[in-house]
Design an enzyme around this catalytic site. Structure first.
Site, PDB file in Angstrom:
ATOM      1  N   ASP A   1       2.951 -74.181  28.032  1.00  0.00           N
ATOM      2  CA  ASP A   1       2.133 -74.382  29.228  1.00  0.00           C
ATOM      3  C   ASP A   1       1.592 -75.803  29.315  1.00  0.00           C
ATOM      4  OD1 ASP A   1       2.621 -71.769  29.800  1.00  0.00           O
ATOM      5  OD2 ASP A   1       0.582 -71.049  29.443  1.00  0.00           O
TER       6      ASP A   1
ATOM      7  N   ASP B   1      -7.340 -75.762  35.796  1.00  0.00           N
ATOM      8  CA  ASP B   1      -8.791 -75.693  35.870  1.00  0.00           C
ATOM      9  C   ASP B   1      -9.452 -77.062  35.817  1.00  0.00           C
ATOM     10  OD1 ASP B   1      -8.636 -76.424  33.110  1.00  0.00           O
ATOM     11  OD2 ASP B   1      -8.622 -74.327  32.516  1.00  0.00           O
TER      12      ASP B   1
ATOM     13  N   ALA C   1      -6.103 -69.069  31.024  1.00  0.00           N
ATOM     14  CA  ALA C   1      -6.249 -70.151  30.049  1.00  0.00           C
ATOM     15  C   ALA C   1      -7.679 -70.168  29.489  1.00  0.00           C
ATOM     16  CB  ALA C   1      -5.866 -71.483  30.704  1.00  0.00           C
ATOM     17  N   TYR C   2      -8.350 -71.307  29.558  1.00  0.00           N
ATOM     18  CA  TYR C   2      -9.673 -71.468  28.959  1.00  0.00           C
ATOM     19  C   TYR C   2     -10.670 -70.465  29.537  1.00  0.00           C
ATOM     20  CZ  TYR C   2     -13.613 -74.238  27.015  1.00  0.00           C
ATOM     21  OH  TYR C   2     -14.712 -74.668  26.325  1.00  0.00           O
TER      22      TYR C   2
ATOM     23  N   GLN D   1      -6.444 -83.164  31.064  1.00  0.00           N
ATOM     24  CA  GLN D   1      -5.986 -84.544  31.194  1.00  0.00           C
ATOM     25  C   GLN D   1      -7.178 -85.443  31.543  1.00  0.00           C
ATOM     26  OE1 GLN D   1      -2.434 -84.949  30.742  1.00  0.00           O
ATOM     27  NE2 GLN D   1      -2.722 -82.783  30.257  1.00  0.00           N
TER      28      GLN D   1
END
Length: 284
Positions: free
Chosen positions: A65, A140, A181-182, A239
């Site tokens: 991912d 996100d 995810a998170y 990022q």
């Protein structure tokens, strides 16, 4: 034309890239390689991700991912459908395993796949002086306290109406794609890809009634710091790391762009969830 991009630091990447190239050549499918991917396969290329996207109709991304998220950020506005092949760990965004390369190539040649149109976030970090930094995300936006040991206080509004003040380690605003995810790790719900919402999940909130909140993806979410001594960092899809200070405003909305993510007919999202989370049916 197919573009091939791999996570070249994976130990099995070179072997899997060569297998993919062989399968594409056997089916006489035209392809180009991103320069570092080409290097591990012993081929010359000077194309970066964005240049590759401009010349190709479909991008095959071999990794996990995180690899797909990095590719989405690097191609910028040159969005093309992404076919993910998992040589990583969990792989919610990938649609085939490395052992399924022949099936993947067959699917590509016959166009036997489904394009799941995934929402992208538009994040605008607006400084107190009016300077705007725009960022796009598939998963996100995370507001975190960084290395501070203290909680931070964040005021959140939905379409201009105050929701609450979060006293927490931070905040996650996730798309349906990013809900696995998170946000999921922080206790948030799983959203179906086409559910049309965003989920706001506090990270370790001080007030136990502060729980995840699902809002319409047509809403505009804003967040501000409300304690002068606090400072936080904003990260989009892992990022970058952008400082946010008192007087700055974070504005999050749905982008008018979407990412076409390839899914195989036999591996639609409910099946992916069941497999990845090791769910099973009831015996009753």
């Amino acid at each position: 034309m197919i573009g091939l991009i791999a996570h070249t630091e994976k130990t099995e990447a070179a072997e899997q890239v060569r297998a993919m190239i062989g399968a594409l050549q056997e089916k006489k499918v035209g392809f180009l390689l991103e320069k570092s991917t080409a290097e591990i396969a012993g081929i010359l290329s000077d194309l970066d991700e964005r240049a590759l996207a401009r010349q190709c109709d479909l991008l095959v991304v071999m990794g996990g991912d995180g690899t797909i998220l990095r590719v989405v950020h690097k191609i910028g506005e040159d969005i093309k459908p992404i076919f993910g092949i998992n040589i990583g760990s969990l792989g919610f965004l990938t649609c085939a395993a490395a052992t399924e390369i022949p099936r993947a190539v067959e699917s590509i040649t016959r166009k036997d796949y489904i394009l799941s149109q995934r929402s992208l976030l538009l994040t605008e970090l607006i400084s107190s002086g009016g300077k705007i930094r725009k960022m796009y995300g598939l998963n996100d936006v995370v507001i975190s306290r960084g290395e501070r040991s203290q909680l931070v206080k964040l005021r959140v509004k939905i379409d201009g109406a105050e929701l609450t003040d979060y006293n927490a380690d931070g905040l996650i605003i996730a798309t349906p794609t990013g809900s696995t995810a998170y946000s999921l790790s922080a206790g948030g719900p799983i959203l179906m890809p086409d559910s049309g919402g965003f989920v706001i999940t506090p990270i370790c909130p001080h007030v136990l009634t502060n729980r995840s909140t699902v809002v319409s993806d047509r809403s505009i979410i804003t967040s501000e710091l409300i304690v002068a001594e606090h400072s936080v960092f904003v990260t989009v899809d892992g990022q970058g790391n952008h400082a946010m200070h008192l007087g700055d405003t974070l504005r999050i909305s749905q982008s008018d762009r979407r990412l076409p993510l390839v899914m195989l007919p036999e591996k639609l999202f409910p099946e992916v969830l069941r497999q990845k989370l090791k769910w099973s049916g009831s015996n009753v």
